[in-house]
Design a protein around this motif. Structure first.
Motif: not given
Length: 311
Positions: A264-293
């Motif tokens: 799980n990922f979250g700030s305790g407010k309103d966060d939402a995942g949008a897109a995910i991709v796995e890079l050739p070296d196995g690392r993962i990139l995730m695009l999301c929106t997070v609520e802050s202030d």
């Protein structure tokens, strides 16, 4: 040719139409078209054909043959110059005049398979959403088959359809959400050998149905993105909390549908995942929106192969 196609709903004075916009790699408009009937039309996805034409998948609430406002699967087709070639619709025979919503298209051999859901009355008179898929020929005619997936006590919807790496497994995965009459929903993964096998009474083509349970009691609100991985795939979804806000749930699943890990990922407010991709070296990139202030911000998270955040 390096261009991109964006499909969207287009609100006009007489209702919603379908708009297709072609842009180049720099974001400049190349061409566009607006298409609609005399009632509301909505689009979920668009597929580029080998000849440069386009076929869309969505929903319409009106056809001249049936002027009711019952929604139907809708799949208009355009040539490379965005001229309309055909505009066909279809609704399930047992949909009880209820909602038929198209979500995804997958070109397979000489046909297309359309995925979506409809609302039907079950044996116990409850109305349930059922995952539905059917074939359409290259010239736009509805094929002979349709399959409904889902139990009498289950609501299911399609979010993503993807083909497994052929070298690893000859199968198609349907990823969506499932709710079996409780307040908590889960991510649902169905594997098929081929969606072109339409054996409704004996689904020997189905390899498995698996659920990824939500970490929070309120359940999964949406499956936001799916990405191929060398030995499986990544599923990005959003979990709803009691407050109505969401957290992000990222899961790694192998080709048998087994959940390897979830985090799980979250700030305790309103966060939402949008897109995910796995890079050739196995690392993962995730695009999301997070609520802050009290503001929503775009966030790009980088993780290792097990979903742990990297500096």
């Amino acid at each position: 040719n390096g261009n991109y196609v964006i499909a969207s709903d287009y609100l006009q004075a007489n209702g919603s139409d379908i708009k297709l916009l072609i842009i180049d790699g720099e974001g400049n408009k190349v061409d566009s078209v607006v298409h609609g009937t005399i009632s509301d039309d909505f689009v979920k996805t668009v597929t580029v054909l080998p000849d440069g034409g386009l076929i869309a998948n969505g929903t319409t609430n009106h056809t001249p043959e049936d002027p009711s406002r019952v929604s139907k699967f809708y799949y208009p087709r355009f040539n490379a110059q965005l001229q309309l070639l055909s505009a066909n619709d279809w609704k399930g025979d047992d949909a009880q005049g209820e909602q038929n919503v198209g979500n995804k298209i997958m070109p397979i051999d000489t046909a297309f398979v359309f995925f979506g859901h409809n609302i039907a009355e079950t044996q116990n008179l409850n109305k349930r959403k059922r995952l539905a898929y059917f074939d359409v020929t290259n010239d736009g005619r509805k094929g002979s088959g349709i399959v409904y997936l889902g139990d009498n006590n289950e609501d299911i919807e399609t979010s993503f359809v993807m083909r497994a790496p052929p070298a690893l497994l000859n199968a198609f995965f349907i990823v969506g959400t499932s709710n079996k009459g409780t307040l908590s929903s889960s991510v649902r993964i169905t594997a098929l050998r081929s969606p072109l096998v339409f054996d409704v009474k004996n689904l020997t083509d189905k390899l498995f149905d698996k659920n990824i349970l939500a970490r929070r009691a309120e359940g999964v609100s949406a499956a936001a993105s799916v990405a191929s991985s060398p030995q499986g795939f990544l599923v990005l979804s959003n979990e709803t909390r009691v407050t109505g806000d969401t957290d992000v749930l990222l899961s790694k699943v192998d080709l048998s549908g087994r959940e390897i890990w979830s985090i799980n990922f979250g700030s305790g407010k309103d966060d939402a995942g949008a897109a995910i991709v796995e890079l050739p070296d196995g690392r993962i990139l995730m695009l999301c929106t997070v609520e802050s202030d009290l503001q929503k911000k775009i966030a790009l998270l980088k993780m290792n192969a097990t979903g742990q955040l990297l500096d």
